[in-house]
Scaffold this active site. Structure first.
Site, short mmCIF file in Angstrom:
data_model
loop_
_atom_site.label_atom_id
_atom_site.label_comp_id
_atom_site.label_asym_id
_atom_site.label_seq_id
_atom_site.Cartn_x
_atom_site.Cartn_y
_atom_site.Cartn_z
N HIS A 50 0.84 -1.20 0.00
CA HIS A 50 0.00 0.00 0.00
C HIS A 50 0.87 1.25 0.00
O HIS A 50 2.07 1.19 0.27
CB HIS A 50 -0.91 0.01 1.24
N HIS A 132 5.41 6.41 -1.56
CA HIS A 132 6.23 5.21 -1.72
C HIS A 132 5.47 3.99 -1.22
O HIS A 132 4.52 4.11 -0.46
CB HIS A 132 7.55 5.35 -0.95
#
Length: 181
Positions: A50, A132
């Site tokens: 995620h 990220h």
């Protein structure tokens, strides 16, 4: 899972994120598997990959309905996501996939969400987001990282997830989802 899902009675470590589509998660997980051989570390589970937008920390169970109402009331836009770069953060031993160029739509989404969370008292202040996806934890320096073929998708939902620590590291579980418009 429904938006009405309730988690355990103790405070829950919660965060809002964009969950990766299965095909993207599979490709990134495969790429990370090739890196773990030379850097060591713990490979993140494919189904838990995620991109965090806002980390809330411990939230008392009594505030969960309020958090669900807040998320449901937001009108946040779908955003394009492009992960095209691998990196390593030496300070926390993380190998990650991120954006080679600025991602203004993604940053604006995170800022709008965080602003609402600050106003409702779930966050103390807004924090800059470095988009990220963590691929490896506790990695030694991997040396030169391979090129990352660009992974692109249009993020269509906001996910509220719970994290907890186990002897094998952190585990992440989506507990509610809301569409992005």
């Amino acid at each position: 899972m429904t938006n009405e899902t309730v988690v355990a009675a103790s405070p829950a470590r919660l965060f809002f994120a964009l969950w990766l589509p299965p095909a993207v998660a599979q490709k990134l997980h495969r790429q990370a598997g090739g890196i773990v051989g030379k850097s060591g570390g713990r490979l993140m589970r494919e189904e838990s990959l995620h991109l965090t937008l806002a980390f809330l920390g411990d939230v008392p169970e009594r505030r969960l309905p309020e958090l669900h109402r807040l998320a449901a009331s937001l009108s946040l836009p779908r955003v394009p996501v492009r992960l095209d770069r691998l990196g390593f953060w030496r300070h926390n031993h993380i190998v990650w996939a991120g954006c080679g160029e600025a991602a203004p739509d993604l940053s604006a989404l995170a800022a709008a969400l965080q602003k609402a969370l600050v106003a409702a008292g779930f966050l103390d202040g807004e924090r800059a987001v470095t988009p990220h996806v963590t691929l490896l934890r506790k990695a030694a320096h991997p040396g030169e990282l391979p090129a990352l073929p660009a992974q692109e998708w249009s993020a269509g939902e906001l996910v509220l997830a719970r994290s907890w620590r186990t002897d094998r590291g952190s585990t992440y579980e989506p507990i509610a989802r809301w569409p992005l418009h």
